[in-house]
Motif scaffolding. Structure first.
Motif, PDB file in Angstrom:
ATOM      1  N   GLY A  88       0.815  -1.213   0.000  1.00 55.11           N
ATOM      2  CA  GLY A  88       0.000   0.000   0.000  1.00 55.11           C
ATOM      3  C   GLY A  88       0.845   1.258   0.000  1.00 55.11           C
ATOM      4  N   VAL A  89       1.933   1.251   0.769  1.00 54.22           N
ATOM      5  CA  VAL A  89       2.841   2.402   0.773  1.00 54.22           C
ATOM      6  C   VAL A  89       3.446   2.603  -0.612  1.00 54.22           C
ATOM      7  CG1 VAL A  89       5.023   3.276   1.710  1.00 54.22           C
ATOM      8  CG2 VAL A  89       3.340   2.216   3.229  1.00 54.22           C
ATOM      9  N   LEU A  90       3.830   1.504  -1.275  1.00 56.31           N
ATOM     10  CA  LEU A  90       4.362   1.590  -2.639  1.00 56.31           C
ATOM     11  C   LEU A  90       3.349   2.230  -3.572  1.00 56.31           C
ATOM     12  CD1 LEU A  90       6.535   0.797  -4.755  1.00 56.31           C
ATOM     13  CD2 LEU A  90       5.317  -1.378  -5.008  1.00 56.31           C
ATOM     14  N   TRP A  91       2.085   1.816  -3.449  1.00 55.06           N
ATOM     15  CA  TRP A  91       1.036   2.388  -4.296  1.00 55.06           C
ATOM     16  C   TRP A  91       0.893   3.891  -4.049  1.00 55.06           C
ATOM     17  CZ3 TRP A  91       0.317  -2.572  -5.845  1.00 55.06           C
ATOM     18  CH2 TRP A  91      -0.437  -2.784  -6.994  1.00 55.06           C
ATOM     19  N   LEU A  92       0.963   4.293  -2.782  1.00 56.74           N
ATOM     20  CA  LEU A  92       0.818   5.719  -2.463  1.00 56.74           C
ATOM     21  C   LEU A  92       2.019   6.523  -2.943  1.00 56.74           C
ATOM     22  CD1 LEU A  92      -0.725   5.618   1.134  1.00 56.74           C
ATOM     23  CD2 LEU A  92      -1.842   6.325  -0.982  1.00 56.74           C
ATOM     24  N   ALA A  93       3.208   5.936  -2.863  1.00 60.66           N
ATOM     25  CA  ALA A  93       4.404   6.635  -3.327  1.00 60.66           C
ATOM     26  C   ALA A  93       4.354   6.845  -4.842  1.00 60.66           C
ATOM     27  CB  ALA A  93       5.648   5.844  -2.943  1.00 60.66           C
ATOM     28  N   GLY A  94       3.808   5.860  -5.544  1.00 65.27           N
ATOM     29  CA  GLY A  94       3.602   5.995  -6.984  1.00 65.27           C
ATOM     30  C   GLY A  94       4.863   6.140  -7.808  1.00 65.27           C
ATOM     31  N   PRO A  95       5.864   5.287  -7.632  1.00 69.23           N
ATOM     32  CA  PRO A  95       7.068   5.377  -8.478  1.00 69.23           C
ATOM     33  C   PRO A  95       6.748   5.036  -9.927  1.00 69.23           C
ATOM     34  CG  PRO A  95       7.086   3.333  -7.220  1.00 69.23           C
ATOM     35  CD  PRO A  95       5.914   4.129  -6.724  1.00 69.23           C
ATOM     36  N   TRP A 100      11.795  -3.317 -16.319  1.00 69.33           N
ATOM     37  CA  TRP A 100      11.433  -4.712 -16.535  1.00 69.33           C
ATOM     38  C   TRP A 100       9.928  -4.940 -16.639  1.00 69.33           C
ATOM     39  CZ3 TRP A 100       8.236  -6.067 -12.647  1.00 69.33           C
ATOM     40  CH2 TRP A 100       8.369  -5.423 -11.416  1.00 69.33           C
ATOM     41  N   TRP A 101       9.133  -3.885 -16.410  1.00 72.04           N
ATOM     42  CA  TRP A 101       7.675  -4.037 -16.460  1.00 72.04           C
ATOM     43  C   TRP A 101       7.247  -4.325 -17.899  1.00 72.04           C
ATOM     44  CZ3 TRP A 101       3.852  -5.089 -13.423  1.00 72.04           C
ATOM     45  CH2 TRP A 101       2.535  -4.777 -13.774  1.00 72.04           C
ATOM     46  N   PRO A 102       6.607  -5.475 -18.148  1.00 65.93           N
ATOM     47  CA  PRO A 102       6.343  -5.877 -19.543  1.00 65.93           C
ATOM     48  C   PRO A 102       5.143  -5.192 -20.181  1.00 65.93           C
ATOM     49  CG  PRO A 102       5.526  -7.554 -18.033  1.00 65.93           C
ATOM     50  CD  PRO A 102       6.215  -6.525 -17.183  1.00 65.93           C
ATOM     51  N   LEU A 103       4.244  -4.599 -19.378  1.00 66.51           N
ATOM     52  CA  LEU A 103       3.020  -4.010 -19.914  1.00 66.51           C
ATOM     53  C   LEU A 103       3.161  -2.507 -20.078  1.00 66.51           C
ATOM     54  CD1 LEU A 103       0.422  -5.980 -17.749  1.00 66.51           C
ATOM     55  CD2 LEU A 103       1.277  -6.567 -20.015  1.00 66.51           C
ATOM     56  N   ASP A 104       2.116  -1.909 -20.598  1.00 66.39           N
ATOM     57  CA  ASP A 104       2.102  -0.461 -20.743  1.00 66.39           C
ATOM     58  C   ASP A 104       2.156   0.194 -19.364  1.00 66.39           C
ATOM     59  OD1 ASP A 104       1.430   1.855 -22.780  1.00 66.39           O
ATOM     60  OD2 ASP A 104       0.169   2.191 -21.004  1.00 66.39           O
ATOM     61  N   ALA A 105       2.726   1.369 -19.283  1.00 65.97           N
ATOM     62  CA  ALA A 105       2.889   2.054 -17.997  1.00 65.97           C
ATOM     63  C   ALA A 105       1.548   2.344 -17.324  1.00 65.97           C
ATOM     64  CB  ALA A 105       3.669   3.356 -18.200  1.00 65.97           C
ATOM     65  N   ALA A 106       0.474   2.429 -18.125  1.00 64.88           N
ATOM     66  CA  ALA A 106      -0.845   2.689 -17.550  1.00 64.88           C
ATOM     67  C   ALA A 106      -1.300   1.551 -16.648  1.00 64.88           C
ATOM     68  CB  ALA A 106      -1.857   2.926 -18.663  1.00 64.88           C
ATOM     69  N   TRP A 107      -0.739   0.351 -16.845  1.00 72.53           N
ATOM     70  CA  TRP A 107      -1.109  -0.810 -16.038  1.00 72.53           C
ATOM     71  C   TRP A 107      -0.235  -0.963 -14.801  1.00 72.53           C
ATOM     72  CZ3 TRP A 107      -5.463  -3.479 -17.085  1.00 72.53           C
ATOM     73  CH2 TRP A 107      -6.042  -3.282 -18.335  1.00 72.53           C
ATOM     74  N   TRP A 108       0.701  -0.073 -14.591  1.00 69.31           N
ATOM     75  CA  TRP A 108       1.568  -0.109 -13.420  1.00 69.31           C
ATOM     76  C   TRP A 108       0.853   0.551 -12.237  1.00 69.31           C
ATOM     77  CZ3 TRP A 108       5.495  -2.191 -11.074  1.00 69.31           C
ATOM     78  CH2 TRP A 108       6.194  -1.512 -10.073  1.00 69.31           C
ATOM     79  N   PRO A 113      -3.669   5.958  -6.047  1.00 68.27           N
ATOM     80  CA  PRO A 113      -3.618   6.117  -4.584  1.00 68.27           C
ATOM     81  C   PRO A 113      -4.750   5.422  -3.839  1.00 68.27           C
ATOM     82  CG  PRO A 113      -3.207   8.207  -5.687  1.00 68.27           C
ATOM     83  CD  PRO A 113      -3.646   7.251  -6.750  1.00 68.27           C
ATOM     84  N   TRP A 114      -5.937   5.340  -4.445  1.00 67.66           N
ATOM     85  CA  TRP A 114      -7.055   4.716  -3.741  1.00 67.66           C
ATOM     86  C   TRP A 114      -6.791   3.243  -3.467  1.00 67.66           C
ATOM     87  CZ3 TRP A 114     -10.272   7.231  -0.984  1.00 67.66           C
ATOM     88  CH2 TRP A 114     -10.649   8.521  -1.331  1.00 67.66           C
ATOM     89  N   THR A 115      -6.101   2.575  -4.379  1.00 65.33           N
ATOM     90  CA  THR A 115      -5.714   1.190  -4.120  1.00 65.33           C
ATOM     91  C   THR A 115      -4.772   1.128  -2.941  1.00 65.33           C
ATOM     92  OG1 THR A 115      -5.960   0.631  -6.461  1.00 65.33           O
ATOM     93  CG2 THR A 115      -4.653  -0.870  -5.110  1.00 65.33           C
ATOM     94  N   GLY A 116      -3.830   2.069  -2.870  1.00 67.66           N
ATOM     95  CA  GLY A 116      -2.910   2.113  -1.735  1.00 67.66           C
ATOM     96  C   GLY A 116      -3.634   2.341  -0.420  1.00 67.66           C
ATOM     97  N   VAL A 117      -4.612   3.247  -0.441  1.00 65.99           N
ATOM     98  CA  VAL A 117      -5.383   3.506   0.774  1.00 65.99           C
ATOM     99  C   VAL A 117      -6.118   2.245   1.210  1.00 65.99           C
ATOM    100  CG1 VAL A 117      -7.335   4.793   1.709  1.00 65.99           C
ATOM    101  CG2 VAL A 117      -5.614   5.970   0.337  1.00 65.99           C
ATOM    102  N   THR A 118      -6.729   1.548   0.244  1.00 67.28           N
ATOM    103  CA  THR A 118      -7.443   0.315   0.561  1.00 67.28           C
ATOM    104  C   THR A 118      -6.513  -0.719   1.177  1.00 67.28           C
ATOM    105  OG1 THR A 118      -9.017   0.698  -1.236  1.00 67.28           O
ATOM    106  CG2 THR A 118      -8.824  -1.560  -0.400  1.00 67.28           C
ATOM    107  N   LEU A 119      -5.324  -0.858   0.620  1.00 70.69           N
ATOM    108  CA  LEU A 119      -4.370  -1.828   1.148  1.00 70.69           C
ATOM    109  C   LEU A 119      -3.911  -1.454   2.555  1.00 70.69           C
ATOM    110  CD1 LEU A 119      -2.248  -2.390  -2.089  1.00 70.69           C
ATOM    111  CD2 LEU A 119      -3.813  -4.024  -1.012  1.00 70.69           C
ATOM    112  N   LEU A 120      -3.678  -0.167   2.783  1.00 72.90           N
ATOM    113  CA  LEU A 120      -3.258   0.261   4.126  1.00 72.90           C
ATOM    114  C   LEU A 120      -4.374   0.067   5.146  1.00 72.90           C
ATOM    115  CD1 LEU A 120      -1.195   3.510   3.397  1.00 72.90           C
ATOM    116  CD2 LEU A 120      -0.355   1.326   4.267  1.00 72.90           C
TER     117      LEU A 120
END
Length: 200
Positions: A88-95, A100-108, A113-120
């Motif tokens: 969740g912290v990673l999601w909130l930081a939003g790097p 090495w990410w194989p998909l489009d950046a939109a899928w990263w 942030p809302w996903t990060g909040v949910t995880l936290l």
């Protein structure tokens, strides 16, 4: 806030909590607790949500109780909850998406942030639930048995409620039109002839 706007807001919140709960079902208890929270909100609008609320809440407590039966389970539950919080912290930081990410950046970090909040939130609920469950259920078989009894009682009440609703629907169907048709859906036949006389 108007009544319609308040209802829409509560309904949206309820469904968001349900979705978050389903997403957090990997944790021992918090997912079901979030689902229960969503049902608690939706129960103001829907009878089915009210019927499901108590059984889901009790099962969340049972899952939490099973998570503190032994020290390895307690350790695994705690580490897993902390891991969810770290994600969740990673999601909130939003790097930015790594090379090495194989998909489009939109899928990263999908959801932002809302996903990060949910995880936290799930992490905090999990840790609180672990502490609560340890104090209530660890090395306390009587408490676990009592909880199981509550679950069975709630299941029985829910079953009876469903049966009552089914009988009411059947009665309503008979009283509003279905009684004018036979079991094949045809209109009942008149027992009198074309001239109004009863058939021999």
């Amino acid at each position: 806030m108007t009544g319609a706007a308040k209802r829409l807001l509560l309904e949206t919140l309820g469904w968001l909590l349900l979705v978050a709960g389903v997403a957090a079902l990997v944790l021992p208890g918090p997912g079901l607790l979030l689902i229960a929270a969503g049902l608690a909100v939706l129960s103001r609008q829907y009878a089915w949500a009210d019927n499901l609320l108590e059984p889901v809440l009790l099962r969340a407590l049972r899952a939490a109780a099973e998570g503190v039966e032994t020290w390895p389970r307690i350790l695994m539950s705690t580490l897993f909850a902390l891991g969810i919080g770290a994600v969740g912290v990673l999601w909130l930081a939003g790097p930015e998406a790594p090379g090495w990410w194989p998909l489009d950046a939109a899928w990263w970090l999908l959801g932002g942030p809302w996903t990060g909040v949910t995880l936290l939130v799930s992490c905090v609920i999990a840790l609180v639930l672990i502490v609560y469950s340890y104090r209530r259920f660890h090395d306390n078989p009587d408490a676990v048995a009592a909880l199981q009894g509550e679950i069975e009682e709630a299941d029985e009440e829910a079953h009876e409620q469903r049966e009552r609703m089914r009988h009411l629907r059947e009665r309503h169907a008979r009283e509003h039109g279905d009684g004018h048709r036979d079991e094949h859906g045809d209109e009942p036949r008149d027992e009198r002839g074309d001239e109004g006389r009863e058939r021999p």
